[in-house]
Write a protein that holds these residues in place. Structure first.
Motif, PDB file in Angstrom:
ATOM      1  N   PRO A   1       0.831  -1.206   0.000  1.00 22.37           N
ATOM      2  CA  PRO A   1       0.000   0.000   0.000  1.00 22.37           C
ATOM      3  C   PRO A   1       0.864   1.254   0.000  1.00 22.37           C
ATOM      4  CG  PRO A   1       0.102  -0.936   2.202  1.00 22.37           C
ATOM      5  CD  PRO A   1       0.799  -1.913   1.294  1.00 22.37           C
ATOM      6  N   PRO A   2       0.315   2.399  -0.430  1.00 21.24           N
ATOM      7  CA  PRO A   2       1.073   3.658  -0.434  1.00 21.24           C
ATOM      8  C   PRO A   2       1.170   4.256   0.970  1.00 21.24           C
ATOM      9  CG  PRO A   2      -1.146   4.054  -1.199  1.00 21.24           C
ATOM     10  CD  PRO A   2      -1.030   2.561  -1.034  1.00 21.24           C
ATOM     11  N   TYR A   3       2.146   5.107   1.151  1.00 19.87           N
ATOM     12  CA  TYR A   3       2.275   5.827   2.413  1.00 19.87           C
ATOM     13  C   TYR A   3       1.095   6.775   2.604  1.00 19.87           C
ATOM     14  CZ  TYR A   3       7.169   4.496   3.218  1.00 19.87           C
ATOM     15  OH  TYR A   3       8.326   3.799   3.470  1.00 19.87           O
ATOM     16  N   LEU A   4       0.811   7.079   3.864  1.00 19.93           N
ATOM     17  CA  LEU A   4      -0.148   8.131   4.172  1.00 19.93           C
ATOM     18  C   LEU A   4       0.454   9.469   3.734  1.00 19.93           C
ATOM     19  CD1 LEU A   4      -1.143   6.990   7.785  1.00 19.93           C
ATOM     20  CD2 LEU A   4      -2.510   6.708   5.701  1.00 19.93           C
ATOM     21  N   GLY A   5      -0.373  10.450   3.492  1.00 18.44           N
ATOM     22  CA  GLY A   5       0.121  11.744   3.032  1.00 18.44           C
ATOM     23  C   GLY A   5       0.852  12.539   4.089  1.00 18.44           C
ATOM     24  N   LYS A   6       0.660  12.150   5.356  1.00 17.76           N
ATOM     25  CA  LYS A   6       1.311  12.859   6.457  1.00 17.76           C
ATOM     26  C   LYS A   6       1.702  11.849   7.531  1.00 17.76           C
ATOM     27  CE  LYS A   6      -0.327  16.850   7.630  1.00 17.76           C
ATOM     28  NZ  LYS A   6      -1.172  17.943   8.179  1.00 17.76           N
ATOM     29  N   LEU A   7       2.936  11.931   8.002  1.00 17.61           N
ATOM     30  CA  LEU A   7       3.438  10.992   9.004  1.00 17.61           C
ATOM     31  C   LEU A   7       4.050  11.740  10.177  1.00 17.61           C
ATOM     32  CD1 LEU A   7       5.311   8.378   6.757  1.00 17.61           C
ATOM     33  CD2 LEU A   7       3.039   8.139   7.766  1.00 17.61           C
ATOM     34  N   ASP A   8       3.937  11.152  11.363  1.00 10.48           N
ATOM     35  CA  ASP A   8       4.602  11.702  12.537  1.00 10.48           C
ATOM     36  C   ASP A   8       6.104  11.459  12.408  1.00 10.48           C
ATOM     37  OD1 ASP A   8       2.259  12.530  13.748  1.00 10.48           O
ATOM     38  OD2 ASP A   8       1.976  10.646  14.820  1.00 10.48           O
TER      39      ASP A   8
END
Length: 289
Positions: free
Chosen positions: A110-117
């Motif tokens: 799956p693709p990464y989320l658009g925002k990561l901690d």
């Protein structure tokens, strides 16, 4: 104890201390100097996570564009034995999907989320449009002359073998360093390909500290070439100080006192220059002897 025994004891101790100090300053009297493969003052951790989505091609491209000396990245292997660049084996944090990389084919990731901690920065986040998990060979192809620090994230023989094959395929033994905090992984890396410089495992870091503080370090040959250690004080920046007990603060202070010593980092036997890892909580030192 007789005066004669005391004299011999003090003479032996004095001789040991003098020899240790001399060899600490001039290690080539005992050890052969290692060839300096490369030197990086600025190392972009996960490609500079905190400025872009971690471990993405966009992050690596940005880091190289601004002049980083070395890229740091993490590797896993997929079900169809593709070496991918990702920090986590389980993709829940990075993609929102609770699945392991090793259970999926590369085309199924799956693709990464658009925002990561940002895990090493309190209340920090990074975002970007490039949300694809890249292959290690893509990074090698895009940055053929950029030194890369590879963290082998899992103790997997196939992963280690595949990474070694890729490093050889792209003729990168001289500008690549690999390893992990796990001693067994580092041993396997060295056994698989001793031409690629290795990192110190945590076990070996503790050994080096013990040797340093007992004065034995100059007498011991060092196989590793990169000394990567955590900066304990960074923990105080990641947590609210008032939530930590006195014992926790004391342990952090003591660890910082033992690890972050100028004399250790400037020991010729261990290093001639300190290298700080960009956007991270580590001190990276090159070992030249």
């Amino acid at each position: 104890m007789s005066s004669t025994a005391a004299f011999y004891l003090l003479s032996t101790l004095g001789g040991y201390l003098v020899t240790s100090l001399v060899l600490l300053k001039y290690p080539t009297l005992l050890h052969q100097r290692k060839k300096q493969r490369f030197l990086g003052k600025h190392i972009s951790h996960r490609g500079g996570a905190g400025e872009n989505l971690e471990n993405t091609m966009a992050a690596f491209q940005h880091a190289v564009k601004i002049g980083t000396d070395m890229l740091e990245l993490d590797c896993h292997i997929t079900k169809d034995e593709q070496v991918v660049v990702s920090h986590d084996e389980n993709l829940k944090r990075a993609t929102g999907v609770n699945v392991n990389i090793s259970d999926l084919k590369y085309c199924e990731l799956p693709p990464y989320l658009g925002k990561l901690d940002v895990s090493f920065q309190r209340a920090g986040q990074c975002e970007g449009k490039d949300n694809r998990i890249p292959l290690l060979k893509e990074v090698f192809e895009a940055f053929p002359n950029t030194p890369i620090n590879i963290d082998i994230k899992v103790n997997n023989n196939v992963l280690i073998k595949k990474v070694s094959e890729l490093v050889k395929q792209y003729n990168r033994e001289h500008i690549t360093v690999w390893g992990n905090a796990n001693y067994e992984i580092v041993e396997k890396c060295y056994k698989e390909n001793s031409d690629i410089p290795i990192l110190f495992s945590l076990q070996r870091v503790l050994l080096i500290l013990g040797l340093f503080f007992t004065g034995l370090l100059p007498f011991v040959p060092i196989r590793e070439q990169f000394f990567e250690i955590p900066m304990p004080s960074i923990i105080l920046k990641l947590k609210e100080p008032h939530t930590m007990s006195r014992s926790q603060k004391f342990l952090i202070w003591l660890s910082d006192l033992l690890l972050m010593r100028k004399a250790l980092c400037e020991t010729p036997h261990l290093a001639t220059k300190r290298n700080f890892e960009g956007h991270c909580s580590c001190l990276v030192v090159s070992c030249y002897f």
